[in-house]
Design a protein around this motif. Sequence first.
Motif, PDB file in Angstrom:
ATOM      1  N   GLU A 129       0.794  -1.157   0.200  1.00 56.49           N
ATOM      2  CA  GLU A 129       0.167   0.080  -0.052  1.00 56.49           C
ATOM      3  C   GLU A 129       0.443   1.279   0.042  1.00 56.49           C
ATOM      4  O   GLU A 129       0.230   2.394  -0.223  1.00 56.49           O
ATOM      5  CB  GLU A 129      -0.846   0.042   1.282  1.00 56.49           C
ATOM      6  CG  GLU A 129      -2.240  -0.939   1.201  1.00 56.49           C
ATOM      7  CD  GLU A 129      -3.059  -0.900   2.157  1.00 56.49           C
ATOM      8  OE1 GLU A 129      -4.070  -1.233   2.161  1.00 56.49           O
ATOM      9  OE2 GLU A 129      -2.675   0.010   3.309  1.00 56.49           O
ATOM     10  N   THR A 130       2.053   1.095   0.442  1.00 54.25           N
ATOM     11  CA  THR A 130       2.975   2.378   0.460  1.00 54.25           C
ATOM     12  C   THR A 130       4.096   2.509  -0.564  1.00 54.25           C
ATOM     13  O   THR A 130       5.208   3.277  -0.402  1.00 54.25           O
ATOM     14  CB  THR A 130       3.495   2.727   2.046  1.00 54.25           C
ATOM     15  OG1 THR A 130       4.138   1.347   2.406  1.00 54.25           O
ATOM     16  CG2 THR A 130       2.242   2.615   2.913  1.00 54.25           C
ATOM     17  N   ARG A 180      -2.083   2.328  -2.326  1.00 56.80           N
ATOM     18  CA  ARG A 180      -3.218   1.821  -1.657  1.00 56.80           C
ATOM     19  C   ARG A 180      -4.395   1.778  -2.676  1.00 56.80           C
ATOM     20  O   ARG A 180      -5.273   0.960  -2.901  1.00 56.80           O
ATOM     21  CB  ARG A 180      -3.497   2.337  -0.391  1.00 56.80           C
ATOM     22  CG  ARG A 180      -4.752   1.476   0.223  1.00 56.80           C
ATOM     23  CD  ARG A 180      -5.101   2.274   1.594  1.00 56.80           C
ATOM     24  NE  ARG A 180      -5.935   1.124   2.381  1.00 56.80           N
ATOM     25  CZ  ARG A 180      -7.085   1.567   3.219  1.00 56.80           C
ATOM     26  NH1 ARG A 180      -7.357   2.757   3.185  1.00 56.80           N
ATOM     27  NH2 ARG A 180      -7.841   0.580   3.786  1.00 56.80           N
ATOM     28  N   TYR A 229      -7.870  -3.406  -3.176  1.00 57.80           N
ATOM     29  CA  TYR A 229      -8.574  -2.312  -2.651  1.00 57.80           C
ATOM     30  C   TYR A 229      -9.800  -1.909  -3.284  1.00 57.80           C
ATOM     31  O   TYR A 229     -10.962  -1.634  -2.808  1.00 57.80           O
ATOM     32  CB  TYR A 229      -7.365  -1.007  -2.470  1.00 57.80           C
ATOM     33  CG  TYR A 229      -8.243   0.352  -1.664  1.00 57.80           C
ATOM     34  CD1 TYR A 229      -8.353   0.321  -0.467  1.00 57.80           C
ATOM     35  CD2 TYR A 229      -9.063   0.922  -2.437  1.00 57.80           C
ATOM     36  CE1 TYR A 229      -9.201   1.328   0.171  1.00 57.80           C
ATOM     37  CE2 TYR A 229      -9.739   2.253  -2.035  1.00 57.80           C
ATOM     38  CZ  TYR A 229      -9.941   2.209  -0.478  1.00 57.80           C
ATOM     39  OH  TYR A 229     -10.616   3.198   0.119  1.00 57.80           O
ATOM     40  N   SER A 270      -6.421   0.848   6.917  1.00 58.22           N
ATOM     41  CA  SER A 270      -5.053   0.941   6.407  1.00 58.22           C
ATOM     42  C   SER A 270      -4.093   0.516   6.989  1.00 58.22           C
ATOM     43  O   SER A 270      -3.777   0.681   8.357  1.00 58.22           O
ATOM     44  CB  SER A 270      -4.820   2.351   5.703  1.00 58.22           C
ATOM     45  OG  SER A 270      -4.177   3.002   6.797  1.00 58.22           O
TER      46      SER A 270
END
Length: 202
Positions: free
Chosen positions: A124-125, A131, A137, A169
């Motif tokens: 996600e990063t 994300r 997602y 998250s």
Amino acid sequence: MPDDELLKIGATPPRERADAARNREKILQAAAKLFEKHGVTRVSMDQVAVEARVGKGTVFRRFGDKSGLAVALLDDRERELQQAILSGPPPLGPDAPADVRLIAFVEAYAAFLDANVDLIHVSETASPGARYRIGSYQLWHRHVTILLAKARPDLDADYLAHAILAPLSADLHKALDYPSERAASGAVALTKLVLTGATSGP
């Protein structure tokens, strides 16, 4: 049927050649072993290649970077949750009211996040906004949107689905370091507020 839409988002990837599939499995098994032993952040792509006994270029061509490797490792684990949503028993599966299914999903995803937080965090990063670009997602968001629209057709379901998923998250989970029970109960409480709250002032 709305769940048919989710099937398209979470569709099974196309078949690979046998040798390509074997290499992919070797790389994923090596990565899972190293990540579990050393932690995701302490393992390099070069180390994965050595452990898998494949060329470094093979790893980079297949997965791009560590975030791509994390997404691939998460894929099988996510599919279990996807199948529970699409065809499993209630309350996650189709044969339950929309509000009940939504709360069950938030609880299930909170548990999934807690069990896989390091891998999810990497996926996600990897870059700003990563994300929201990954397929998982998009699937979770669409699922929440569909259920919320059924339970509360008066609300902006698309926008509020993001709000429901926001506390789930990996970045926030790691930054706050709340006990898993507190994180899950908070996410469920927020979801219930969205489901039952007023849409206008007094």
